[in-house]
Design an enzyme around this catalytic site. Structure first.
Site, PDB file in Angstrom:
ATOM      1  N   ALA A   1       0.864  -1.176   0.000  1.00 20.39           N
ATOM      2  CA  ALA A   1       0.000   0.000   0.000  1.00 20.39           C
ATOM      3  C   ALA A   1       0.899   1.223   0.000  1.00 20.39           C
ATOM      4  CB  ALA A   1      -0.932  -0.015   1.206  1.00 20.39           C
ATOM      5  N   TYR A   2       0.280   2.358  -0.267  1.00 15.40           N
ATOM      6  CA  TYR A   2       1.035   3.584  -0.462  1.00 15.40           C
ATOM      7  C   TYR A   2       0.790   4.575   0.667  1.00 15.40           C
ATOM      8  CZ  TYR A   2       2.266   1.588  -4.822  1.00 15.40           C
ATOM      9  OH  TYR A   2       2.793   0.730  -5.744  1.00 15.40           O
ATOM     10  N   LEU A   3       1.893   5.082   1.220  1.00 15.64           N
ATOM     11  CA  LEU A   3       1.818   6.151   2.198  1.00 15.64           C
ATOM     12  C   LEU A   3       1.715   7.493   1.475  1.00 15.64           C
ATOM     13  CD1 LEU A   3       4.558   4.888   4.673  1.00 15.64           C
ATOM     14  CD2 LEU A   3       2.080   4.675   4.896  1.00 15.64           C
TER      15      LEU A   3
ATOM     16  N   GLU B   1      -2.792   4.800   2.228  1.00 11.50           N
ATOM     17  CA  GLU B   1      -3.935   5.211   1.426  1.00 11.50           C
ATOM     18  C   GLU B   1      -4.821   3.990   1.175  1.00 11.50           C
ATOM     19  OE1 GLU B   1      -2.101   6.877  -2.066  1.00 11.50           O
ATOM     20  OE2 GLU B   1      -1.355   8.614  -0.971  1.00 11.50           O
TER      21      GLU B   1
END
Length: 156
Positions: A27-29, A81
């Site tokens: 996942a993306y920060l 996110e």
């Protein structure tokens, strides 16, 4: 500097050639177009990765990666996110290169993409029969964008 080419996969024949298979959750920060910050668990290991903006042709970009504790990654994933990426990654050696073939699940189920890392943008490599259309540079296939606009939402 990371140099890679990305292709759609047209059959599951790669599975018979795979030397390794691992589950990946990422996942993306931060998924800003100028840079992405990704947290990933891959098998029993975890990583944090920062990638810069892609070159104009989409073949290369800066990448920095560091292994982190699995517990740290699991905690960071809670801050990420929405819409994590889930996939099985198969490693397939073809000639002098290893293709990483990602079979997506979850919201991206049905999408299978292969990537090959190169030493230069014009490096030649053997293309297996299961390799389809090249999508290098097509941002739609970037994992950071698949988390925002999953494959299940695409209209073909």
């Amino acid at each position: 500097m990371e140099i890679e080419r990305k292709f759609l996969v047209v059959s599951e024949a790669f599975k018979n050639q795979a030397e390794k298979k691992e589950k990946i959750v990422q996942a993306y920060l931060n998924s800003h177009p100028e840079r992405t910050v990704r947290v990933r668990t891959k098998g029993e290991k975890a990583y944090i990765t920062i990638k810069g903006k892609s070159s104009e042709n989409g073949l290369s970009r800066f990448e920095w990666e560091k292994e982190i504790a699995i517990q740290d990654a699991e905690n960071l994933l809670k801050l990420a996110e929405p819409e994590p990426i889930e996939k099985l990654r198969y490693e397939v050696k073809i000639g002098q290169h290893t293709f990483e073939v990602d079979e997506f699940s979850g919201s991206n189920k049905g999408l299978i993409v292969a990537e090959v890392e190169l030493n230069s943008e014009d490096e030649k490599f053997e293309k297996p029969e299961w390799l389809g259309k090249e999508v290098t540079g097509n941002k739609r296939y970037y994992n950071s964008l698949l988390s925002k606009n999953p494959y299940k939402n695409w209209e073909e």
